[in-house]
Design an enzyme around this catalytic site. Structure first.
Site, PDB file in Angstrom:
ATOM      1  N   LYS A   7      -6.695  -1.297   0.966  1.00  0.00           N
ATOM      2  CA  LYS A   7      -6.768  -2.583   0.264  1.00  0.00           C
ATOM      3  C   LYS A   7      -6.783  -3.750   1.250  1.00  0.00           C
ATOM      4  O   LYS A   7      -6.705  -4.913   0.860  1.00  0.00           O
ATOM      5  CB  LYS A   7      -5.579  -2.728  -0.689  1.00  0.00           C
ATOM      6  CG  LYS A   7      -5.641  -1.762  -1.873  1.00  0.00           C
ATOM      7  CD  LYS A   7      -4.516  -2.019  -2.836  1.00  0.00           C
ATOM      8  CE  LYS A   7      -4.296  -0.914  -3.835  1.00  0.00           C
ATOM      9  NZ  LYS A   7      -5.328  -0.826  -4.873  1.00  0.00           N
ATOM     10  N   ASP A   9       6.840  -3.312  -3.623  1.00  0.00           N
ATOM     11  CA  ASP A   9       5.466  -2.843  -3.660  1.00  0.00           C
ATOM     12  C   ASP A   9       4.596  -3.972  -3.106  1.00  0.00           C
ATOM     13  O   ASP A   9       4.381  -4.991  -3.762  1.00  0.00           O
ATOM     14  CB  ASP A   9       5.091  -2.509  -5.113  1.00  0.00           C
ATOM     15  CG  ASP A   9       3.625  -2.105  -5.252  1.00  0.00           C
ATOM     16  OD1 ASP A   9       2.873  -2.249  -4.274  1.00  0.00           O
ATOM     17  OD2 ASP A   9       3.253  -1.650  -6.343  1.00  0.00           O
ATOM     18  N   CYS A  48      -3.769   0.608 -14.306  1.00  0.00           N
ATOM     19  CA  CYS A  48      -2.553   1.381 -13.976  1.00  0.00           C
ATOM     20  C   CYS A  48      -1.289   0.601 -14.332  1.00  0.00           C
ATOM     21  O   CYS A  48      -0.298   0.633 -13.589  1.00  0.00           O
ATOM     22  CB  CYS A  48      -2.523   1.787 -12.504  1.00  0.00           C
ATOM     23  SG  CYS A  48      -3.851   2.880 -12.052  1.00  0.00           S
ATOM     24  N   HIS A  81       2.882  -1.744 -11.345  1.00  0.00           N
ATOM     25  CA  HIS A  81       1.835  -0.720 -11.319  1.00  0.00           C
ATOM     26  C   HIS A  81       2.527   0.625 -11.582  1.00  0.00           C
ATOM     27  O   HIS A  81       3.691   0.807 -11.210  1.00  0.00           O
ATOM     28  CB  HIS A  81       1.205  -0.749  -9.926  1.00  0.00           C
ATOM     29  CG  HIS A  81       0.020   0.130  -9.721  1.00  0.00           C
ATOM     30  ND1 HIS A  81       0.123   1.484  -9.524  1.00  0.00           N
ATOM     31  CD2 HIS A  81      -1.297  -0.166  -9.644  1.00  0.00           C
ATOM     32  CE1 HIS A  81      -1.086   1.993  -9.339  1.00  0.00           C
ATOM     33  NE2 HIS A  81      -1.965   1.016  -9.408  1.00  0.00           N
ATOM     34  N   GLN A 116      -0.571  -5.334  -3.071  1.00  0.00           N
ATOM     35  CA  GLN A 116      -1.455  -6.495  -3.253  1.00  0.00           C
ATOM     36  C   GLN A 116      -1.071  -7.670  -2.358  1.00  0.00           C
ATOM     37  O   GLN A 116      -1.921  -8.493  -2.031  1.00  0.00           O
ATOM     38  CB  GLN A 116      -1.442  -6.950  -4.723  1.00  0.00           C
ATOM     39  CG  GLN A 116      -2.036  -5.941  -5.690  1.00  0.00           C
ATOM     40  CD  GLN A 116      -3.515  -5.632  -5.430  1.00  0.00           C
ATOM     41  OE1 GLN A 116      -4.246  -6.430  -4.847  1.00  0.00           O
ATOM     42  NE2 GLN A 116      -3.957  -4.467  -5.845  1.00  0.00           N
TER      43      GLN A 116
END
Ligand code: PLP
Length: 416
Positions: free
Chosen positions: A227, A201, A367, A124, A204
């Site tokens: 999220k 990261d 993104c 991303h 998600q």
């Protein structure tokens, strides 16, 4: 290990909403998730009963607010199995700010000309642009690990690109476009052997599967409350004590100091060193309620539910003439994001037609512009699932796609 989806859905007021007279089918969960009543109530309860600034106050409200805020920190730390939640969890605004914090505070101090920062072809922008910026400033170089046509990292490329010049390996645990789950633990081992730090990261992954930072062996992990059922405006940066202690503060101001004179200042201990100014108290506390909600369901159960619905979506989409699905085809290897294109209909047009059927998906570059180029796509459509989605919502998606064919198909082909 399953749960009753109908019962869960009753906790989410927004899921009762109708769009254009039809029941909302919300399949844009990788962008942000909906919030259960418990989270909304926690937010209202804070403002109605104990709104106060934290840490500094000595009155009852300040003490209650501080306890709830620090309680959320411990919950967030336990959720990812941090060794020392009280020190290793830093609250930020979102994943993006967490990653920028590491890139700036760690990168500026430790990167030198010729050092290499390695990310992947599926990052991303928020795990890519901050590294490019700090590379420009420090003279370090950015490189990336290639992916194969199924959207998986190429193992040989991982081994070839991690070398003695590598100082940072910045990697997503779960791609927001392809859904690919990356072998972070193995990559972290290679990176550490080469003397690099590992920045994950988790925007998600953390909301959708059990994540254990000690098992992953990462130095940093970033994720966002919004999220994972929580409010917007709250991000987490997990860092090992060692890594966080080695860094200087990112922002200066109140809360992050020990002693200040006109000439110089000394800094507070972890985690305050990285939390300058009044934080987002209410939303952090409500984020704690979101974590409680997820823990009550169990992340194994959430993951199991998503695998079932994602596989159903992949199978139904793949069976349609003219649909191209990107990324791994086995739901067990990926998260609940299914990215696709349909014939020559632009994903923006597709998304607009789906909206007529109350189906909310995302269309665009997500993104991840470099990844779009790698996939040879200008844009894609993405349906992304969460713990409250049902199989019949996948059916509604398929119906909507069929309708778009009726509306656009002939026009597009006539013009082509
Ligand atoms: C993989 C990934 N990383 C980072 C982000 C950025 O998250 P935020 O916008 O909450 O900072 C997202 C959001 O879509 C994402 O999917």
């Amino acid at each position: 290990m399953t749960y009753d989806v109908e019962q869960i859905r009753r906790d989410f007021p927004i899921l009762e909403r109708k769009v254009r007279g039809r029941p909302l089918v919300y399949l844009d969960n990788a962008a942000t998730t909906q919030k259960p009543r418990q989270v909304i109530d926690a937010l209202v309860h804070y403002y109605e009963h104990y709104n106060a600034n934290i840490h500094r106050g000595l009155h009852t409200l300040a003490e209650e607010a501080t306890a709830a805020y620090e309680g959320a920190r411990v919950k967030a730390g336990r959720f990812i199995n941090a060794a020392a939640p009280e020190q290793e969890i830093i609250f930020t605004r979102n994943t993006t700010e967490s990653l920028n914090l590491v890139a700036n505070a760690w990168g500026r101090k430790f990167l030198e000309p010729g050092d290499e920062i390695l990310f992947t072809a599926m990052e991303h922008h928020s795990n890519l642009v901050p590294w490019q910026m700090i590379a420009l400033e420090t003279g370090a170089k950015v490189r990336y690990i290639e992916i194969d046509d199924d959207g998986r990292l190429i193992g040989d490329d991982v081994r070839a690109k991690i070398n003695e010049r590598t100082k940072v390996v910045a990697i997503t645990q779960m791609s927001n476009v392809l859904g690919t789950i990356n072998p972070v633990r193995e990559i972290a081992e290679l990176a550490h052997r080469a003397g690099a730090i590992v920045v994950v990261d988790g925007a998600q992954s953390v909301p959708h599967m059990p994540v254990d930072v000690r098992e992953l062996g990462c130095d940093f992990l970033a994720f966002s409350s919004h999220k994972m059922l929580g409010p917007t405006g709250v991000g987490v940066l997990y860092g090992t004590r060692e890594a966080l202690d080695a860094m200087d503060p990112f922002l200066g101001g109140g809360e992050m100091i020990k002693r200040v004179t006109y000439e110089r200042s000394t800094y507070a201990d972890l985690p305050n060193k990285f939390e300058a100014g009044t934080p987002n108290i209410a939303d952090v506390i409500a984020f704690g309620a979101a974590i409680d909600y997820l823990e009550a369901l169990g992340m194994e159960a959430v993951r199991e539910h998503e695998i079932a619905i994602t596989q159903y979506a992949i199978d139904r989409l793949s069976a349609m003439d003219g649909v191209k699905v990107y990324g791994p085809r086995e739901a067990a290897d990926k998260g609940g994001a299914v990215t696709f294109n349909y014939r020559d209909i632009h994903p923006h047009d597709l998304s607009q037609v789906l909206d007529q059927y109350a189906v909310a998906i995302r269309a665009g570059h997500h993104c991840a512009q470099p990844l779009m180029r790698r996939l040879d796509a200008v844009a894609t459509a993405r349906a992304s699932f969460y713990l409250y989605n049902r199989h019949d919502e996948v059916d509604a998606l398929i119906e909507g796609i069929r309708a778009s064919d009726r509306i656009f198909g002939n026009v597009v082909r006539a013009g082509a």
